[in-house]
Design an enzyme around this catalytic site. Structure first.
Site, PDB file in Angstrom:
ATOM      1  N   ARG A  31     -19.167  -7.455   9.272  1.00 62.19           N
ATOM      2  CA  ARG A  31     -20.403  -7.045   8.585  1.00 62.19           C
ATOM      3  C   ARG A  31     -21.208  -8.256   8.132  1.00 62.19           C
ATOM      4  O   ARG A  31     -22.419  -8.296   8.278  1.00 62.19           O
ATOM      5  CB  ARG A  31     -20.072  -6.194   7.356  1.00 62.19           C
ATOM      6  CG  ARG A  31     -20.202  -4.715   7.604  1.00 62.19           C
ATOM      7  CD  ARG A  31     -19.636  -3.944   6.473  1.00 62.19           C
ATOM      8  NE  ARG A  31     -18.267  -4.385   6.184  1.00 62.19           N
ATOM      9  CZ  ARG A  31     -17.437  -3.733   5.387  1.00 62.19           C
ATOM     10  NH1 ARG A  31     -17.838  -2.658   4.771  1.00 62.19           N
ATOM     11  NH2 ARG A  31     -16.207  -4.170   5.184  1.00 62.19           N
ATOM     12  N   GLY A  70     -11.836  -0.258  11.705  1.00 63.03           N
ATOM     13  CA  GLY A  70     -13.042  -0.624  10.956  1.00 63.03           C
ATOM     14  C   GLY A  70     -14.270  -0.903  11.814  1.00 63.03           C
ATOM     15  O   GLY A  70     -15.320  -0.282  11.632  1.00 63.03           O
ATOM     16  N   GLY A  76      -7.363  -7.008  12.504  1.00 64.14           N
ATOM     17  CA  GLY A  76      -6.524  -7.203  13.682  1.00 64.14           C
ATOM     18  C   GLY A  76      -7.141  -6.342  14.773  1.00 64.14           C
ATOM     19  O   GLY A  76      -7.643  -5.257  14.478  1.00 64.14           O
ATOM     20  N   LYS A 125       0.864  -1.187   0.000  1.00 59.07           N
ATOM     21  CA  LYS A 125       0.000   0.000   0.000  1.00 59.07           C
ATOM     22  C   LYS A 125       0.891   1.225   0.000  1.00 59.07           C
ATOM     23  O   LYS A 125       1.963   1.210   0.617  1.00 59.07           O
ATOM     24  CB  LYS A 125      -0.875   0.019   1.256  1.00 59.07           C
ATOM     25  CG  LYS A 125      -1.875  -1.102   1.308  1.00 59.07           C
ATOM     26  CD  LYS A 125      -2.773  -0.951   2.520  1.00 59.07           C
ATOM     27  CE  LYS A 125      -3.673  -2.162   2.644  1.00 59.07           C
ATOM     28  NZ  LYS A 125      -4.044  -2.511   3.991  1.00 59.07           N
ATOM     29  N   HIS A 182      -8.677  -0.571  19.378  1.00 60.61           N
ATOM     30  CA  HIS A 182      -8.454  -0.611  17.918  1.00 60.61           C
ATOM     31  C   HIS A 182      -9.078  -1.921  17.431  1.00 60.61           C
ATOM     32  O   HIS A 182      -8.484  -2.996  17.577  1.00 60.61           O
ATOM     33  CB  HIS A 182      -6.946  -0.560  17.630  1.00 60.61           C
ATOM     34  CG  HIS A 182      -6.620  -0.681  16.166  1.00 60.61           C
ATOM     35  ND1 HIS A 182      -6.125   0.359  15.408  1.00 60.61           N
ATOM     36  CD2 HIS A 182      -6.727  -1.735  15.317  1.00 60.61           C
ATOM     37  CE1 HIS A 182      -5.947  -0.043  14.166  1.00 60.61           C
ATOM     38  NE2 HIS A 182      -6.306  -1.319  14.085  1.00 60.61           N
ATOM     39  N   LEU A 183     -10.281  -1.829  16.887  1.00 60.51           N
ATOM     40  CA  LEU A 183     -11.014  -3.033  16.491  1.00 60.51           C
ATOM     41  C   LEU A 183     -11.143  -3.084  14.972  1.00 60.51           C
ATOM     42  O   LEU A 183     -12.002  -2.419  14.386  1.00 60.51           O
ATOM     43  CB  LEU A 183     -12.415  -3.048  17.137  1.00 60.51           C
ATOM     44  CG  LEU A 183     -12.480  -2.834  18.659  1.00 60.51           C
ATOM     45  CD1 LEU A 183     -13.923  -2.887  19.144  1.00 60.51           C
ATOM     46  CD2 LEU A 183     -11.634  -3.859  19.396  1.00 60.51           C
ATOM     47  N   GLY A 184     -10.240  -3.820  14.344  1.00 62.26           N
ATOM     48  CA  GLY A 184     -10.310  -4.001  12.893  1.00 62.26           C
ATOM     49  C   GLY A 184     -10.215  -5.486  12.613  1.00 62.26           C
ATOM     50  O   GLY A 184     -10.620  -6.299  13.449  1.00 62.26           O
ATOM     51  N   ASP A 219       5.357  -0.516  14.720  1.00 58.99           N
ATOM     52  CA  ASP A 219       4.106  -0.764  15.442  1.00 58.99           C
ATOM     53  C   ASP A 219       4.336  -1.055  16.919  1.00 58.99           C
ATOM     54  O   ASP A 219       3.407  -1.006  17.716  1.00 58.99           O
ATOM     55  CB  ASP A 219       3.367  -1.954  14.804  1.00 58.99           C
ATOM     56  CG  ASP A 219       2.385  -1.488  13.759  1.00 58.99           C
ATOM     57  OD1 ASP A 219       1.653  -0.534  14.041  1.00 58.99           O
ATOM     58  OD2 ASP A 219       2.354  -2.070  12.674  1.00 58.99           O
TER      59      ASP A 219
HETATM   60  P1  ADP Z   1      -7.619  -3.937   8.997  1.00 61.68           P
HETATM   61  O1  ADP Z   1      -7.169  -4.462  10.335  1.00 61.68           O
HETATM   62  O2  ADP Z   1      -7.489  -4.937   7.888  1.00 61.68           O
HETATM   63  O3  ADP Z   1      -7.090  -2.553   8.658  1.00 61.68           O
HETATM   64  P2  ADP Z   1     -10.185  -2.597   9.236  1.00 61.68           P
HETATM   65  O4  ADP Z   1      -9.771  -1.608  10.267  1.00 61.68           O
HETATM   66  O5  ADP Z   1     -10.467  -2.106   7.863  1.00 61.68           O
HETATM   67  O6  ADP Z   1      -9.200  -3.821   9.171  1.00 61.68           O
HETATM   68  O7  ADP Z   1     -11.497  -3.331   9.803  1.00 61.68           O
HETATM   69  C1  ADP Z   1     -12.118  -4.352   9.101  1.00 61.68           C
HETATM   70  C2  ADP Z   1     -13.329  -4.819   9.902  1.00 61.68           C
HETATM   71  O8  ADP Z   1     -14.218  -3.698  10.070  1.00 61.68           O
HETATM   72  C3  ADP Z   1     -14.120  -5.922   9.224  1.00 61.68           C
HETATM   73  O9  ADP Z   1     -14.490  -6.909  10.177  1.00 61.68           O
HETATM   74  C4  ADP Z   1     -15.357  -5.194   8.733  1.00 61.68           C
HETATM   75  O10 ADP Z   1     -16.478  -6.034   8.700  1.00 61.68           O
HETATM   76  C5  ADP Z   1     -15.538  -4.151   9.805  1.00 61.68           C
HETATM   77  N1  ADP Z   1     -16.378  -3.060   9.318  1.00 61.68           N
HETATM   78  C6  ADP Z   1     -16.087  -2.135   8.377  1.00 61.68           C
HETATM   79  N2  ADP Z   1     -17.166  -1.346   8.151  1.00 61.68           N
HETATM   80  C7  ADP Z   1     -18.157  -1.790   8.954  1.00 61.68           C
HETATM   81  C8  ADP Z   1     -19.508  -1.429   9.189  1.00 61.68           C
HETATM   82  N3  ADP Z   1     -20.069  -0.407   8.528  1.00 61.68           N
HETATM   83  N4  ADP Z   1     -20.213  -2.130  10.109  1.00 61.68           N
HETATM   84  C9  ADP Z   1     -19.653  -3.141  10.764  1.00 61.68           C
HETATM   85  N5  ADP Z   1     -18.395  -3.554  10.593  1.00 61.68           N
HETATM   86  C10 ADP Z   1     -17.657  -2.898   9.704  1.00 61.68           C
END
Ligand code: ADP
Length: 406
Positions: A295, A338, A222, A22, A218-220, A160
């Site tokens: 999602r 996310g 990861g 990226k 930080h909920l993504g 990180d």
């Molecule tokens: P990464 O760690 O890959 O950077 P992100 O911060 O983009 O990940 O987070 C991805 C997560 O966020 C996925 O589980 C996705 O389903 C969730 N997410 C993104 N948009 C939404 C939304 N509008 N509602 C619920 N969950 C979401």
């Protein structure tokens, strides 16, 4: 198509994964103005089906192309060549590339802040690859690929782990024989660039409470949490690797190490199979049997999908309580990344199960994604703050290489 009318010196920000590169292009600040992002994009599918996309500052697609599969041992080299060629083609003569910054997962005990990369630093970073074998090597490949193409370009590594070097010794220790901790088997913590960004923005939202006891979630894909005081890391849920702590998209989070022994001794799994299981087949994906994407799980009515979400929330609630204990109290909770930024439902469930800490949610504010999502007078305030790891890297490059104070 050029990026904009007033172009000067630009910084290239790079984040390399095992199969992606990226990038983002930041314009250098003029005076005390913040850096601004001119363009961003990525090469994904490295080594298999490389696919290049680029967008301008407004998010409009500037480029979208499939690249030839070059079959080289270092697909990051091809990706870097593509990014540099694209930069060159989009120059309009009024700006020049002056430095690059890389997201590097592991700085070990050596690096507590961003560092300008030279031969010695690169060798030190090589020695840390064994601590993060999946994540460290791609970043080092990208650094070397850029060095090969532009040997004079200053490059900076941003870690990180670095933000967590302020944790007290006890928060970094495992109860293992001292010889092992001396070797570097300790809790490092990750997502530090995101936590640094949030910590810097806290005063804007929390005022004086910014220096109080704050947990950032930080909920993504990861996921981790960090307990901060004085805007510095005091404890975090990830440890020696990015496997520990919360339930993640495909990673298991907190796990009795006895399970690993059982998988090896009783089920005969090889280390590679255990690694694949814990990093790629567990978490939301493993429990739901459906998807790692929250999602999709929220949209599914299967019992297994609902159980996966319940476990995600449960673990987050437990870790929040644990971090509040480590901090000796809690003034504020921040959701980011996310899931943290976008899922009102998950935030609501975590907050409702954490009422005992003094969290009184404002459901309407939560549905509108904040920024403050607690009721007036809630003893603990809760916030939704979008993170921005790239800008932390761009700022660090400007500071380290160019001496900018912006
Ligand atoms: P990464 O760690 O890959 O950077 P992100 O911060 O983009 O990940 O987070 C991805 C997560 O966020 C996925 O589980 C996705 O389903 C969730 N997410 C993104 N948009 C939404 C939304 N509008 N509602 C619920 N969950 C979401």
């Amino acid at each position: 198509m050029p990026w904009g009318p007033d172009m000067h010196d630009v910084i290239l920000v790079l984040d390399s994964g095992s199969s992606s590169l990226k990038f983002a292009v930041y314009e250098m600040a003029v005076g005390s103005a913040p850096l601004s992002r001119l363009a961003h994009g990525q090469v994904e599918g490295l080594g298999a089906h490389p696919h290049f996309t680029a967008f301008n500052a407004e998010g409009h697609r500037l480029d979208d192309s499939l690249l030839p599969v070059d079959g080289s041992a270092n697909p990051h080299e091809q990706a870097m060549g593509t990014v540099l060629a694209w930069l060159q083609a989009h120059r309009d003569g009024t700006h020049r590339l002056v430095a690059a910054g890389h997201r590097v997962v592991h700085g070990g005990m050596l690096f507590a802040s961003p560092v300008r990369i030279d031969g010695e630093v690169l060798l030190q970073l090589d020695t840390l690859s064994s601590l993060a074998p999946l994540h460290q090597p791609p970043a080092l490949r990208a650094i070397r690929a850029l060095q090969a193409k532009l040997p004079e370009l200053p490059q900076v590594a941003c870690f990180d782990t670095a933000f967590h070097r302020t944790q007290p010794e006890v928060a970094q220790a495992y109860a293992l024989p001292r010889s092992l901790s001396d070797e570097g088997i300790r809790r490092y913590g990750f997502h530090g660039l995101s936590y640094q960004y949030i910590s810097q923005t806290l005063p804007q939202f929390l005022g004086e409470k910014a220096s109080g006891k704050v947990v950032v979630a930080h909920l993504g894909n990861g996921a981790s949490m960090c307990g901060m005081q004085g805007q510095r890391s005091m404890a975090t849920t990830m440890g020696f690797t990015a496997l520990d702590g919360l339930v993640m998209g495909t990673r298991c989070g907190n796990l009795d190490p006895g399970v690993v022994l059982h998988l090896i001794d009783q089920k005969g799994l090889s280390p590679a199979q255990v690694s694949e299981l814990l990093y790629k087949q567990s978490g939301l994906l493993g429990v739901s049997g459906l998807s790692s994407d929250l999602r999709e799980l929220l949209g599914s009515d299967t019992g297994a999908a609902q159980e996966a979400i319940e476990l995600f929330v449960y673990r987050a609630v437990r870790e929040l309580g644990s971090l509040a204990a480590a901090l000796g109290g809690l003034d504020a909770l921040v959701f980011t990344a996310g899931i943290g930024e976008h899922s009102a439902e998950v935030r609501q469930r975590i907050c409702e199960q954490s009422r005992w800490l003094g969290i009184e949610l404002d459901p309407q504010a939560n549905a509108q994604h904040g920024p403050c999502i607690t009721a007036a007078g809630s003893p603990v305030s809760v916030w939704v703050i979008p993170t921005n790891e790239e800008s932390v890297i761009a700022d660090a490059v400007a500071r380290v290489v160019l001496g900018s104070v912006a």
